[in-house]
Scaffold this motif. Structure first.
Motif, PDB file in Angstrom:
ATOM      1  N   ARG A  40     -40.635 -46.220 -17.738  1.00 48.01           N
ATOM      2  CA  ARG A  40     -42.044 -45.487 -18.230  1.00 48.01           C
ATOM      3  C   ARG A  40     -43.069 -46.005 -16.967  1.00 48.01           C
ATOM      4  O   ARG A  40     -43.449 -45.363 -17.090  1.00 48.01           O
ATOM      5  CB  ARG A  40     -42.097 -46.233 -19.862  1.00 48.01           C
ATOM      6  CG  ARG A  40     -43.755 -45.543 -20.180  1.00 48.01           C
ATOM      7  CD  ARG A  40     -43.097 -44.193 -20.591  1.00 48.01           C
ATOM      8  NE  ARG A  40     -44.785 -43.905 -20.639  1.00 48.01           N
ATOM      9  CZ  ARG A  40     -45.071 -42.281 -21.251  1.00 48.01           C
ATOM     10  NH1 ARG A  40     -44.066 -41.652 -20.846  1.00 48.01           N
ATOM     11  NH2 ARG A  40     -45.640 -41.479 -22.286  1.00 48.01           N
ATOM     12  N   ARG A  41     -42.918 -47.814 -16.813  1.00 46.17           N
ATOM     13  CA  ARG A  41     -43.880 -48.050 -15.858  1.00 46.17           C
ATOM     14  C   ARG A  41     -43.407 -47.267 -14.574  1.00 46.17           C
ATOM     15  O   ARG A  41     -44.979 -46.856 -13.406  1.00 46.17           O
ATOM     16  CB  ARG A  41     -44.178 -49.684 -15.854  1.00 46.17           C
ATOM     17  CG  ARG A  41     -44.365 -50.137 -16.809  1.00 46.17           C
ATOM     18  CD  ARG A  41     -44.307 -51.315 -16.538  1.00 46.17           C
ATOM     19  NE  ARG A  41     -44.890 -52.750 -17.434  1.00 46.17           N
ATOM     20  CZ  ARG A  41     -45.568 -52.543 -17.912  1.00 46.17           C
ATOM     21  NH1 ARG A  41     -46.731 -52.428 -18.577  1.00 46.17           N
ATOM     22  NH2 ARG A  41     -45.710 -53.779 -19.623  1.00 46.17           N
ATOM     23  N   GLY A  43     -42.817 -44.565 -14.615  1.00 44.21           N
ATOM     24  CA  GLY A  43     -43.306 -42.470 -14.187  1.00 44.21           C
ATOM     25  C   GLY A  43     -42.132 -41.882 -15.202  1.00 44.21           C
ATOM     26  O   GLY A  43     -42.455 -40.927 -14.856  1.00 44.21           O
ATOM     27  N   SER A  45     -40.911 -40.166 -17.624  1.00 45.29           N
ATOM     28  CA  SER A  45     -40.974 -39.458 -19.036  1.00 45.29           C
ATOM     29  C   SER A  45     -40.777 -40.029 -20.431  1.00 45.29           C
ATOM     30  O   SER A  45     -39.383 -40.975 -20.348  1.00 45.29           O
ATOM     31  CB  SER A  45     -40.838 -38.464 -18.833  1.00 45.29           C
ATOM     32  OG  SER A  45     -39.140 -37.554 -19.406  1.00 45.29           O
TER      33      SER A  45
END
Length: 407
Positions: A40-41, A43, A45
């Motif tokens: 998640r960090r 980028g 989805s």
């Protein structure tokens, strides 16, 4: 007495199992805690996160195929070989992965390989530990893994903040490899009779005919669908809503692992002295507190009690996943019951994270958690009825399994 249950052999196998669990505890703690967060960090989805959450369950989904292909091979070699190959694959994969999606796919491939041993592992736990001591022995082994996980999560959370996450994942895999290889040293004399390779259709028919087990599996499916939808939402909330640092997430995992140490001791003794299935119902009801905690938390620090509850239910769920089968299944069909349980877990675990990802596109994360709670509550209600059929109140559950098993 079964030669596999000779005290000297049990102690030897227990020591090897414990060493493997300690090494594996480091590896699993880092992988499970930080992979969805890192994806998640970077980028990734919500779908990328869903792929990571679904990874273990894709392995379960494919477990009937792997069980069929590996049937007849020595169980120790199957367990040790698959875990060793899985960790080596993960080590190579994280070092070459350049995108969040590649990290997610590496995680999926790793779990497909490692979960291929689920049937062999369940049967092996039945074979190497005596009936009266099995749950306690498995709990004590997992305490070693939990202690290692405490240190690993805390250290990894700090390092991921300052060095590339791939290096941290690779280090965890390197630590996990000796534990996987050590499992080759477990001594187990299986049945002299070579297991007959039965078709998946025949296995499914026989397991389906056990209506008590069928009802229990239905409850697991309904409950698990809601629970695993919520599991896919937690990393999104931690990163997007609570803005939790990697160090804090590592601390949460350490708290959860510390709770598991105590919980393993209690769960193991309770299961050995009572009904694994009845305790599973208690465990699932308590699990409802986790999504409720995420919904109610106004501050990230209020998630610490949630981590404590998580440690309790994770410990109980991990042990009863295997001891339920030993309690319910006919002795010669433990592997088949384990395969059926694994398949249904794979179906719900593969679907639920993507359902959650789709709902996150149109609803607030806490609304999605509420939907999950509805499924979990319905599953608990179905499970209560199944438990009354399998282990009626007032009926003593025999400690020595003669004809008797399933998440």
């Amino acid at each position: 007495m079964d030669v596999n249950w000779a005290p000297s052999r049990v102690r030897r196998n227990f020591r090897i199992d414990t060493f493997s669990a300690i090494c594996g505890g480091v590896y699993i703690a880092v992988l499970v805690t930080f992979m969805p967060i890192v994806v998640r960090r970077l980028g990734g989805s919500t779908t990328d996160v869903a792929i990571v959450i679904a990874a273990p369950f894709v392995g379960h989904l494919l477990s009937p195929i792997s069980t069929y292909l590996l049937m007849g091979f020595p169980q120790v070699r199957v367990v040790a070989g698959t875990v060793t190959l899985a960790r080596a694959t993960f080590l190579a994969g994280v070092l070459v992965a350049a995108t969040p999606l590649m990290l997610a796919v590496t995680t999926v491939v790793t779990f497909i390989i490692s979960v291929a041993n689920i049937s062999a592992y369940t049967a092996l736990m039945h074979g190497i530990y005596p009936d009266r001591e099995r749950a306690s022995a498995m709990a004590n082994v997992r305490i070693g893994g939990a202690i290692a996980g405490i240190a690993a999560a805390a250290v990894a959370g700090t390092f991921i903040d300052v060095i590339p996450a791939a290096w941290v994942f690779a280090a965890a895999a390197l630590i996990g490899l000796p534990g996987a290889a050590a499992f080759f040293l477990v001594r187990y004399d299986g049945s002299a009779k070579v297991a007959t390779r039965r078709s998946l259709a025949v296995i499914a028919r026989d397991v389906w005919a056990d209506h008590k087990y069928r009802r229990l599996l239905l409850s697991f499916t309904v409950f698990g669908m809601g629970n695993l939808m919520n599991v896919a939402v937690y990393p999104i909330l931690l990163v997007d809503h609570f803005s939790a640092s990697n160090s804090f997430i590592g601390a949460m995992t350490a708290v959860s692992s510390a709770t598991m140490i105590v919980a393993y001791l209690i769960w193991g003794r309770m299961i050995d002295r009572g009904s694994s299935v009845r305790l599973t119902l208690l465990n699932t009801v308590v699990t409802l507190l986790i999504p409720i905690g995420y919904i109610a938390a106004a501050d990230v620090w209020l998630l610490i009690p949630v981590a404590i509850v998580g440690g309790i239910v994770n410990a109980g769920g991990e042990i009863t996943f295997f001891t339920n089968i030993v309690q319910i299944a006919p002795r010669d069909k433990i592997g088949e019951y384990a395969t059926a349980q694994s398949l249904l877990m794979g179906i719900r675990g593969t679907a639920a994270p993507f359902i959650a990802a789709a709902l996150l596109g149109v609803a607030d994360p806490r609304v999605v958690l509420l939907i999950g709670v509805v499924f979990m509550t319905a599953g608990c209600a179905i499970m209560a009825g199944a438990v009354r059929l399998i282990a009626p109140t007032g009926v003593t559950v025999p400690r020595v399994v003669v004809e008797s098993p399933a998440d």
